[in-house]
Write a protein that holds these residues in place. Structure first.
Motif, mmCIF file in Angstrom:
data_model
loop_
_atom_site.group_PDB
_atom_site.id
_atom_site.type_symbol
_atom_site.label_atom_id
_atom_site.label_comp_id
_atom_site.label_asym_id
_atom_site.label_seq_id
_atom_site.Cartn_x
_atom_site.Cartn_y
_atom_site.Cartn_z
ATOM 1 N N THR A 15 29.367 44.682 55.987
ATOM 2 C CA THR A 15 29.383 43.242 55.703
ATOM 3 C C THR A 15 30.822 42.721 55.581
ATOM 4 O O THR A 15 31.129 41.621 56.037
ATOM 5 N N VAL A 52 23.709 34.244 54.248
ATOM 6 C CA VAL A 52 23.322 35.659 54.297
ATOM 7 C C VAL A 52 21.801 35.702 54.420
ATOM 8 O O VAL A 52 21.089 35.227 53.531
ATOM 9 N N GLY A 109 22.686 42.815 52.218
ATOM 10 C CA GLY A 109 22.729 41.396 51.850
ATOM 11 C C GLY A 109 23.394 41.150 50.506
ATOM 12 O O GLY A 109 24.243 40.256 50.379
ATOM 13 N N ALA A 111 27.025 41.550 50.859
ATOM 14 C CA ALA A 111 27.582 40.440 51.644
ATOM 15 C C ALA A 111 27.832 39.243 50.738
ATOM 16 O O ALA A 111 28.876 38.573 50.843
ATOM 17 N N LEU A 130 25.183 35.736 58.639
ATOM 18 C CA LEU A 130 25.105 37.203 58.740
ATOM 19 C C LEU A 130 23.648 37.597 58.623
ATOM 20 O O LEU A 130 23.010 37.329 57.603
ATOM 21 N N THR A 162 21.155 40.371 58.001
ATOM 22 C CA THR A 162 21.020 41.754 57.509
ATOM 23 C C THR A 162 19.560 42.203 57.511
ATOM 24 O O THR A 162 19.236 43.230 56.915
#
Ligand code: NAP
Ligand code: ZN
Ligand code: ZN
Length: 351
Positions: free
Chosen positions: A165, A182, A189, A192, A244, A246
């Motif tokens: 991350t 996220v 996660g 992150a 992002l 995840t």
């Protein structure tokens, strides 16, 4: 050679059971690490179950390793006996290609070697076995000093979830003024969120249910929304510079791309077993980018560990004895983990 205790899956999908494996005699640039803790990454579960259609069995998973150096080869310069070190997802690479030269060993043109379920083709196809064991022998280049102040059990997950991350957050310039979403608040996660917050970004967590709201806000999220509420996608249209992903399962990529503002990027980190589908019309408006990212290089991993130590970032862990590995796998699959299981390696005893 040394015989050490380990937990292995004998075939794809079979439960992990106690066994022994051989570790090589340390060479001049090797260190021996007595493993104290190993995180259970969702990739371990994908691999042990054969989700990705490959895998070498019997397989000892584990690539979030933290322990103590017990032996160093004659040419080792970076580590000493007694040091606290971590080992992550790769244990070898060619060291001379254009990617290795710029610290991107994970993208080695000659092929990086994974910590488990791989053959080290730089070492005569020696099979690799991971951290669900008591000791590992590794080239010093692929081990990292764990800074003081980071407890080993909280540091172990940084070696995969942390760097996976941190690296895209740096690559896509997360910081003050950037809006980061996220997707999925699991092992990757939750780290992150902590890391993006420490970098100064405005962080939103998108999770399936409201259950993790308090944890997300405590980890540093500014906002929390649930993806099972269709209103979320309307309310957050074009709201982010960086998304992002995840999530370990397939999801509606087009719906999530609509969250990106102009020149925004969605980075895929989760590795679902089936290919994704994406509509080009989701990419054209706003010149959006769909990207992927895989762990991080060795120098960047060292920077990540220092960053986490400076900001007091470790994983939220539930430490489990080895006999509960199979139960922990089931709980990860059921989404019942807050937020990383870590195996206490002292409970891995010989048969
Ligand atoms: P994890 O702890 O299980 O977290 C995954 C999260 O995804 C869950 O907590 C859940 O979040 C969400 N999720 C799970 N099933 C879902 C579903 N059916 N629909 C929507 N959301 C779902 O796993 P992890 O260890 O963080 O790993 C995540 C993924 O990253 C795995 O696929 C793993 O293999 C991959 N990975 C990739 C790299 C890389 O280098 N790119 C490195 C490590 C791991 P919510 O409950 O909040 O919705
Ligand atoms: Zn991992
Ligand atoms: Zn290389």
């Amino acid at each position: 050679m040394a015989t050490v205790a380990a937990y292995a899956a004998s075939a794809a999908g079979s439960p992990l059971t106690r066994t022994t494996i051989e570790r090589r005699q340390p060479g001049p640039r090797d260190i021996t690490v007595e493993i104290r803790y190993t995180g259970i990454c969702h990739s371990d579960i994908h691999q042990a179950r054969g989700d990705w259609g490959k895998g070498l069995f019997p397989m000892v998973p584990g690539h979030e390793i933290a322990g103590i150096v017990t032996e160093v080869g004659a040419e080792v310069t970076r580590h000493a006996v007694g040091d606290r070190v971590g080992v992550g997802v790769i244990v070898n690479s060619c060291r001379q290609c254009h990617n290795c030269e710029r610290g991107l060993e994970q993208y080695c043109a000659g092929g990086s070697v994974e910590t488990y379920s791989d053959l080290d083709h730089y070492r005569g196809d020696e099979p690799t076995q991971g951290g669900y064991s008591t000791h590992i022998v590794v080239d010093e280049h692929f081990a990292h000093r764990i800074p003081e102040g980071l407890p080993l059990e909280q540091a172990a997950p940084l070696l995969c979830a942390g760097i996976t991350t941190y690296s895209p957050l740096r690559r896509w310039n997360a910081g003050p003024g950037t809006r980061v979403a996220v997707l999925g608040m699991g092992g990757l996660g939750h780290l992150a969120v902590k890391i993006a917050h420490a970098m100064g970004a405005e962080v939103t967590v998108l999770s399936r249910s409201p259950d993790k709201r308090d944890d997300a806000l405590r980890a540093g999220a500014d906002h929390y929304r649930t993806t099972d509420d269709p209103g979320t996608f309307e309310a957050l249209a074009r709201a982010f510079d960086l998304v992002l992903c995840t999530v370990s399962a397939p999801l509606d990529v087009d719906a999530h791309l609509s969250l990106l503002d102009t020149d925004g990027t969605m980075v895929y980190l989760g590795i679902p077993e089936k290919p994704l589908s994406v509509g080009v019309f989701s990419l054209l408006p706003g010149r959006r980018t769909l990207a992927g990212s895989q762990i991080g290089g060795m120098a960047e991993t060292a920077r990540m560990l220092d960053f986490c130590a400076r900001h007091g970032i470790g994983a939220d862990v539930e430490v489990v004895p080895a006999e509960r590995i199979n139960e922990a796998f089931e709980r990860v699959l059921a989404g019942d983990v807050r937020y990383r299981f870590v195996i206490d390696a002292s409970t891995i005893t010989p048969r």
